[in-house]
Design an enzyme around this catalytic site. Sequence first.
Site, PDB file in Angstrom:
ATOM      1  N   VAL A 168      78.710 -49.733   0.085  1.00  0.00           N
ATOM      2  CA  VAL A 168      77.722 -50.777  -0.196  1.00  0.00           C
ATOM      3  C   VAL A 168      78.020 -51.988   0.685  1.00  0.00           C
ATOM      4  CG1 VAL A 168      76.857 -52.368  -1.949  1.00  0.00           C
ATOM      5  CG2 VAL A 168      77.383 -49.989  -2.565  1.00  0.00           C
ATOM      6  N   LYS A 169      77.009 -52.407   1.434  1.00  0.00           N
ATOM      7  CA  LYS A 169      77.186 -53.584   2.299  1.00  0.00           C
ATOM      8  C   LYS A 169      76.798 -54.851   1.550  1.00  0.00           C
ATOM      9  CE  LYS A 169      76.362 -53.350   7.091  1.00  0.00           C
ATOM     10  NZ  LYS A 169      75.399 -53.095   8.182  1.00  0.00           N
TER      11      LYS A 169
END
Length: 215
Positions: free
Chosen positions: A82-83
């Site tokens: 997850v960015k």
Amino acid sequence: MKLFLDTASLTEIRTMWDGGILDGVTTNPSLVAKEGRPFETVIQDICALGVPSVSAEVVGTTVDEMLAEGRHLRGLHKSIYVKCPMTPAGLQATKILASEGTRVNMTLVFSANQALLAAKVGAAYVSPFIGRLDDQSQNGLELVADIVQIYRNYKFKTEILVASVRHPVHVLEAAKLGADICTMPYAVMEKLCQHPLTDIGLARFLKDWQKVPKG
Ligand code: E4P
């Protein structure tokens, strides 16, 4: 050093994945927008190829929004990272997501102090954007060197993912500095393999091979 493609194009990813040189993929909202398909479909199609690391970015800006999106995204596939953006809310969300076992890629990192904070909250990856720094007359590779030194000093486990790469020399220098990962556009990855002397040498070998008597 692991080699990632910075794209959301399934065609580009499939070509490099089949070619055996791809370790992962990074996407961002701008790259996904170019595909003209829904975000989750794009991400799921990439994961379905078997790519072991696929970064998908949250677009919420509050801690609660990032947590909700991050938890949803990580549930889509085991390969997803997850960015989260390098903001105070992004740091807080990263700390919580990491404590839950989600691997976070902290993005939009432009200073060594930001990278220090990303490591302290337990990000799996830190993404310094070197090309965008170069565009501002700042040396992006010097930032990578600083982060490598800081992470070594304190034995941080966060992997350094060099991003916003513009050309093969960026990849070469990132490797010399000891970065863990380099993510690049398709055109840059294609160039890593190319050399005119390889083409000339192969043509010469094949021509000479014609002169070998057939048994
Ligand atoms: C990284 O994860 C980003 O998607 C990317 O490298 C940004 O690169 P750009 O500066 O070419 O947009």
